[in-house]
Write a protein that holds these residues in place. Structure first.
Motif, PDB file in Angstrom:
ATOM      1  N   GLN A 131      -1.050 -20.874 -16.707  1.00 11.14           N
ATOM      2  CA  GLN A 131      -0.149 -20.182 -17.618  1.00 11.14           C
ATOM      3  C   GLN A 131       0.283 -21.099 -18.761  1.00 11.14           C
ATOM      4  N   GLN A 166       0.602 -21.722 -12.322  1.00  8.33           N
ATOM      5  CA  GLN A 166       1.542 -22.212 -13.322  1.00  8.33           C
ATOM      6  C   GLN A 166       0.846 -23.116 -14.342  1.00  8.33           C
ATOM      7  N   LEU A 195       1.771 -13.013 -17.367  1.00 11.62           N
ATOM      8  CA  LEU A 195       2.608 -13.145 -18.555  1.00 11.62           C
ATOM      9  C   LEU A 195       2.682 -11.791 -19.242  1.00 11.62           C
ATOM     10  N   LEU A 225       9.181 -20.070 -16.742  1.00 14.10           N
ATOM     11  CA  LEU A 225       8.137 -19.885 -15.744  1.00 14.10           C
ATOM     12  C   LEU A 225       8.530 -20.459 -14.391  1.00 14.10           C
TER      13      LEU A 225
END
Length: 386
Positions: A302, A299, A334, A327
């Motif tokens: 991202q 995460q 993605l 998210l």
């Protein structure tokens, strides 16, 4: 995060950024040792290796997977070379003498989509697909369809392969099905070892399919299915492994099945994949690596990716094309929807020439993230030249 554990694979891809991790992860170094161990055990044991595999290796891997998914009984896990075997065994349990009704989505992986579509074309099943888009209303729309009842099978993904959108409330989706004999199956391939997953409340009701090729990092050839403990289904598509645990019974004229998850097993396959996957989980347990920590790392990557993308502000690839912005309930890649398939292919090809490896499906371009990525790896300057 863990880059030092992937040196064999990374050494062959120096100067490249591998962002097709949702297709397959690089294998950690422990899997090479496991592959050699499989060869050595096969040489040492020869024909006796099967007893060793089922007495030592299979239970060890079952325990790891049960722990990762909070499953109450490791023996309810069966193994096969691919999840399509399990899909076919589930289909072979559907009632005869009528057209079985199957509820699914329009975003399942190709193997299930192709097989279910073919069965529908042949008149064997009635297939109802719930569109995943718009994502915000998907779960409610699926629940409403499921609640209508009359289903023989309900099949959906934990994380959808073509968007990375994750189901927020698996229990609500499952509990919406009123038919007690309905087969409920969750394709967990993009969720297993990516999203923290607790199946303890669902284990008595659902079949959960996943494998080692993607986020579990063990490579192809070792997939599994968690089978509800009370399941008495007898797949018509079956193999001799399904007799394990029932070999002492008198067969007579009746086909016997194991009294655990092995009733959904098939036949002989290459156990080297099982060795590799077991090596990964042994390493994780030894070093205290947890799925939640891996997920938090992904995460973070991202978010860093999206921040760089916003700075570059490329007209060909930008945050406005991101399929899902939340998210919180999202897989480890993605997905961007570009103008059309030709544009997407052109962009992906250009990125590959610049050492940024990704992949695409139709007009959707996907960027995947893995534990062997670090913040310093996320360099998107090449996108300025698209």
């Amino acid at each position: 995060m863990l880059k030092q554990h992937y040196q064999h694979f990374l050494s062959h891809h120096q100067g490249k950024l591998h962002m097709a991790c949702h297709s397959h992860h690089f294998w950690p170094d422990v899997t090479r040792e496991a592959q050699l161990a499989y060869w050595d055990d096969s040489a040492r044991l020869a024909d006796e290796k099967w007893a060793f595999f089922f007495a030592e290796k299979v239970p060890a891997l079952q325990r790891h997977i049960a722990r990762l998914l909070s499953l109450p009984d490791p023996k309810q896990l069966a193994f096969a070379a691919n999840t399509h075997e399990f899909v076919m065994r589930l289909f072979s349990c559907l009632p005869r003498g009528k057209k079985a009704r199957v509820l699914t989505t329009d975003s399942e992986f190709h193997s299930f989509t192709r097989q279910s579509q073919r069965l529908a074309e042949a008149g064997d099943i009635e297939l109802v697909k719930v569109p995943t888009q718009p994502f915000a209303s998907f779960e409610q729309r699926f629940i409403e369809q499921a609640a209508k009842g009359g289903w023989d099978m309900v099949f959906f993904s934990q994380v959808f392969f073509n968007s990375a959108v994750a189901v927020n409330d698996l229990a609500a989706m499952v509990n919406a099905v009123p038919d007690p004999d309905c087969i409920i199956a969750i394709d967990g391939y993009h969720g297993f070892c990516a999203l923290p997953t607790d199946l303890s409340r669902l284990a008595g009701r659902v079949f959960y399919l996943a494998g080692g090729y993607k986020y579990a990092q063990g490579g192809e050839g070792c997939c599994f299915m968690a089978v509800p403990p009370a399941c008495q289904l007898a797949p018509r598509f079956t193999g001799w492994y399904a007799e394990f645990g029932a070999l002492a019974q008198s067969r007579g004229q009746q086909t016997v099945y194991a009294d655990n998850g092995m009733r959904f097993a098939g036949a002989t396959f290459d156990f080297s994949a099982l060795y590799r996957l077991l090596a990964v989980f042994d390493w994780w347990q030894r070093d205290g690596i947890e799925v939640a920590a891996v997920h938090a790392h992904i995460q973070m990557l991202q978010q860093a990716f999206l921040k760089q993308l916003a700075i570059i502000d490329s007209p060909q690839l930008n945050s406005q094309q991101l399929l899902a912005n939340d998210l919180t309930h999202h897989g480890h890649f993605l997905t961007f929807a570009l103008a059309d398939a030709a544009t997407t292919s052109r962009v992906a090809d250009f990125l590959r020439t610049q050492g940024l490896l990704t992949d695409h499906r139709d007009n959707r371009l996907r960027f995947g993230f893995a534990p062997y990525h670090e913040l310093a790896d996320i360099n998107l300057k090449v996108l300025s030249d698209i």
